[in-house]
Motif scaffolding. Sequence first.
Motif, PDB file in Angstrom:
ATOM      1  N   UNK A  68      86.060  91.193   1.121  1.00 37.01           N
ATOM      2  CA  UNK A  68      87.218  90.404   0.728  1.00 37.01           C
ATOM      3  C   UNK A  68      88.387  90.623   1.682  1.00 37.01           C
ATOM      4  N   UNK A  69      88.526  91.866   2.189  1.00 34.67           N
ATOM      5  CA  UNK A  69      89.634  92.176   3.085  1.00 34.67           C
ATOM      6  C   UNK A  69      89.548  91.357   4.366  1.00 34.67           C
ATOM      7  N   UNK A  70      88.365  91.330   4.966  1.00 35.19           N
ATOM      8  CA  UNK A  70      88.176  90.557   6.190  1.00 35.19           C
ATOM      9  C   UNK A  70      88.330  89.063   5.914  1.00 35.19           C
ATOM     10  N   UNK A  71      87.770  88.613   4.791  1.00 34.30           N
ATOM     11  CA  UNK A  71      87.850  87.192   4.445  1.00 34.30           C
ATOM     12  C   UNK A  71      89.298  86.755   4.274  1.00 34.30           C
ATOM     13  N   UNK A  72      90.088  87.583   3.597  1.00 27.87           N
ATOM     14  CA  UNK A  72      91.500  87.242   3.391  1.00 27.87           C
ATOM     15  C   UNK A  72      92.267  87.243   4.706  1.00 27.87           C
ATOM     16  N   UNK A  73      91.955  88.181   5.590  1.00 22.23           N
ATOM     17  CA  UNK A  73      92.629  88.234   6.887  1.00 22.23           C
ATOM     18  C   UNK A  73      92.321  86.994   7.715  1.00 22.23           C
ATOM     19  N   UNK A  74      91.073  86.562   7.685  1.00 23.95           N
ATOM     20  CA  UNK A  74      90.687  85.364   8.428  1.00 23.95           C
ATOM     21  C   UNK A  74      91.351  84.120   7.829  1.00 23.95           C
ATOM     22  N   UNK A  75      91.453  84.080   6.501  1.00 23.45           N
ATOM     23  CA  UNK A  75      92.150  82.967   5.859  1.00 23.45           C
ATOM     24  C   UNK A  75      93.611  82.933   6.289  1.00 23.45           C
ATOM     25  N   UNK A  76      94.221  84.114   6.335  1.00 25.41           N
ATOM     26  CA  UNK A  76      95.617  84.202   6.773  1.00 25.41           C
ATOM     27  C   UNK A  76      95.762  83.706   8.203  1.00 25.41           C
ATOM     28  N   UNK A  77      94.804  84.077   9.046  1.00 24.48           N
ATOM     29  CA  UNK A  77      94.844  83.629  10.429  1.00 24.48           C
ATOM     30  C   UNK A  77      94.714  82.128  10.551  1.00 24.48           C
ATOM     31  N   UNK A  78      93.820  81.546   9.749  1.00 24.24           N
ATOM     32  CA  UNK A  78      93.617  80.095   9.797  1.00 24.24           C
ATOM     33  C   UNK A  78      94.872  79.352   9.348  1.00 24.24           C
ATOM     34  N   UNK A  79      95.491  79.813   8.269  1.00 20.64           N
ATOM     35  CA  UNK A  79      96.719  79.185   7.777  1.00 20.64           C
ATOM     36  C   UNK A  79      97.828  79.304   8.810  1.00 20.64           C
ATOM     37  N   UNK A  80      97.979  80.498   9.362  1.00 20.25           N
ATOM     38  CA  UNK A  80      99.011  80.721  10.372  1.00 20.25           C
ATOM     39  C   UNK A  80      98.811  79.848  11.595  1.00 20.25           C
ATOM     40  N   UNK A  81      97.556  79.707  12.035  1.00 19.60           N
ATOM     41  CA  UNK A  81      97.249  78.886  13.209  1.00 19.60           C
ATOM     42  C   UNK A  81      97.628  77.427  12.968  1.00 19.60           C
ATOM     43  N   UNK A  82      97.300  76.909  11.787  1.00 21.27           N
ATOM     44  CA  UNK A  82      97.632  75.524  11.456  1.00 21.27           C
ATOM     45  C   UNK A  82      99.146  75.320  11.448  1.00 21.27           C
ATOM     46  N   UNK A  83      99.861  76.279  10.842  1.00 21.47           N
ATOM     47  CA  UNK A  83     101.325  76.183  10.782  1.00 21.47           C
ATOM     48  C   UNK A  83     101.919  76.158  12.188  1.00 21.47           C
ATOM     49  N   UNK A  84     101.409  77.015  13.066  1.00 16.78           N
ATOM     50  CA  UNK A  84     101.942  77.092  14.425  1.00 16.78           C
ATOM     51  C   UNK A  84     101.668  75.804  15.206  1.00 16.78           C
ATOM     52  N   UNK A  85     100.457  75.285  15.079  1.00 18.29           N
ATOM     53  CA  UNK A  85     100.122  74.043  15.800  1.00 18.29           C
ATOM     54  C   UNK A  85     101.015  72.895  15.321  1.00 18.29           C
ATOM     55  N   UNK A  86     101.201  72.785  14.004  1.00 19.32           N
ATOM     56  CA  UNK A  86     102.085  71.744  13.459  1.00 19.32           C
ATOM     57  C   UNK A  86     103.507  71.943  13.966  1.00 19.32           C
ATOM     58  N   UNK A  87     103.961  73.188  13.985  1.00 11.15           N
ATOM     59  CA  UNK A  87     105.310  73.499  14.460  1.00 11.15           C
ATOM     60  C   UNK A  87     105.486  73.103  15.928  1.00 11.15           C
ATOM     61  N   UNK A  88     104.510  73.455  16.758  1.00  6.76           N
ATOM     62  CA  UNK A  88     104.603  73.151  18.183  1.00  6.76           C
ATOM     63  C   UNK A  88     104.646  71.643  18.420  1.00  6.76           C
TER      64      UNK A  88
END
Length: 760
Positions: A286-306
């Motif tokens: 679950x720890x790794x899964x949650x970290x990867x989910x966080x990364x995916x959300x963060x990546x989407x936010x950054x791309x939209x921001x850029x």
Amino acid sequence: MNHLKKNQGYLAIFGVIALIAVLCYQAVVGFTDAGSSASNIKQGLDLAGGVSITYQVVGDETPSAEDMSDTKKKLEDRVQQYSTEAIVYQEGDNRFSIEIPGITDADEILAELGRPGALYFIAETDSDGNYNYAIYEGVDENGNYNFSSGGVTYYYALTKTIEELEEDGSIVLYGTDVADAQAGTYSGTTGTEYIVQLTLTDEGAEKFAVATEKAAGKETIGIYYDGSFKSVPSVNSAITDGVAQISGMDSYAEAEALASTIRIGSLSLELEEVYNKVVGAQLGGEALEKSLQAGAVGLIIIIVFMIAVYFLPGFCAGLALCMYVPAVVVLIHGFDLTLTLPGVAGIILSIGMAVDANVIIFARIREELAAGKTVKSSIKTGFDKAFSAILDGNVTTMIAALVLMVMGSGVIRGFAQTLMLGIALSMFTSLVITRLLVNAFYAIGFKDKKLYGVGKEHKTINFLGKRHVFFALSGVLIALGVAFMVYHGANGEGSLNFGLEFSGGTSTSVIFEDSVTLEWVEEEIVPLFEEVTGSSSIQVQVVDGGEEVIIKTLTLTQDEREELRVALVENYGVNDELITSETISSTISSETRRETVIAVVVAVVCMLIYIRFRFSDLRFGISAVAALVHDVLIVLGFYAISRITVGNTFIACILTIVGYSINATIVIFDRIRENLKEAKKDAKTENIVNSSITQTLSRSIFTSLTTFVMVACLYIWGVTSIREFALPLMIGIVCGTYSSVCLTGSLWYLLHEKTGKRRG
């Protein structure tokens, strides 16, 4: 690249998209039967578990603390060959536990480690001329070492006991007299020769000089380890410089096996294996899964921001980031790096930092458009002008990472390797891929200035005029952190809340009637230990099979041990006799801490030298280092005030902040350097500095914001250990931005005014 034709533009765009698809497929699925890169990455103890081996000192006497410390350090050096994340800790007064991630077969390790200790270099004859070992032709039937010479197989057997050999002076060297042993090759008259090179200690060199002078040309010196001879080389000449070579091996593997045996045999104490276990991951899936989910959300936010901020160039940066992420996965697997959960967090963090170079470039392009240049010219000039800032910022961080990799150990070396990989890849994606895409879209017809955005003239902010306020604020924050450290130290709580890795603690082994899962232990047992100990610094491992669970906590008092024992027996039906506890040492030894401090100091000096070389002004370097010290002190103060556990992630956190801060500072200094060269002779230095900080302010804010978003996602969706890494890192990001914008320019200005020729 700056003059693409229309058809070349289409080809470049489709080529990049195809490359992204290939990298994603290799990262997630894989092109061969071996599977994907992601599934084959070596994982640390926290993510995948590994093998745990316990050794005990041979003999009834309790070894000295000095011998235990020396042996622990040498064991740490030995297990680094398996993984930079391998750990060694002392258990009780006479035991060591070694945990190596990514390995499930203890026999594989034991076959190479053998039985540490009991290494002797034995002269062929004693002081009276009596032979100490006999040579037999034929097949070894007694377990002694066989080797061939001239087509004949020999084996050696002792004719005396070790005690007798010690009494008559036949043992010329002990394992502790050897500083190092390395396998190697050289080109001889008959082709490639395989050798083992020995480096002796100063005392060992003196003893070996006497022994080899006596044995030169007529005797052998046998290497005896763990009950048998491993090699019996002839002595050709006296060896007086403390460096010797053993030749005659048939392969490099044979040479490496002998070198490994000698290295293990140089331990201060003789050890024997007590037991070995295959242990599960310290953290659930679950720890790794949650970290990867966080990364995916963060990546989407950054791309939209850029895209929202930089329009078409932002879209190109988004595509480059889509290449960056799978490329990191593929390269981590390709370079055989070990990945831990802090490493996952570091990679996710690097996604935010990878935006930095793009922000610098796009801001430059907008400035050129605002100056009235064409889109084509602005793109070229923007990339060219941004290059020096990107280069200097990344090279200074790369220098620090390289020093840490060479001089550091364990988690420090692993962190440095990942950091270097991230830096190199982010530079490639921004300077090559993003540039290719921007030029390609221009070539196929995207030429309207509105698609790139035109920079606006911003009123210069008088940062230097407010420097007294900034200095005072920093002084108050640092003093507050120091006060809390002193307060907690005086109360006996420790200036910082050091976790298991730094302070050691208690390892409790519990055997349940039925097999259990890590998730069940975290839900049922961990809260019990947290309640009794009053600390969240708890590590859990489930031994292969599921019945045995190892729980590591800060040092338990006798009352706490009894309270836990009663609770486990009454609430979970555990057999009282199947609960055992041992005091364990820290996994981050004092030597590791000292090595880390030395490595950081050397890295800072190297960065100073580079900045002096590139900027021709040491004052830039001094100001940058002062900002680093400021940021570290602020974060330390936060650790002291919040009482967040100081563990393995602490070192990674501090090092990340150092790299982040220096990168941000270099961008501002690069603009100051550029503006100083272009300024008129009567221009005031103060105005130049204020203008430079203002011009780079959007870069400082946007880069910090994107990086902060990634870390915030980790904090929101991550598990406890990740949150304890993310929270101080967020403080460090804010602090690093503040020091770069509000302090470094003022510090350089003051040094310049005190020691340099004034302008205007």
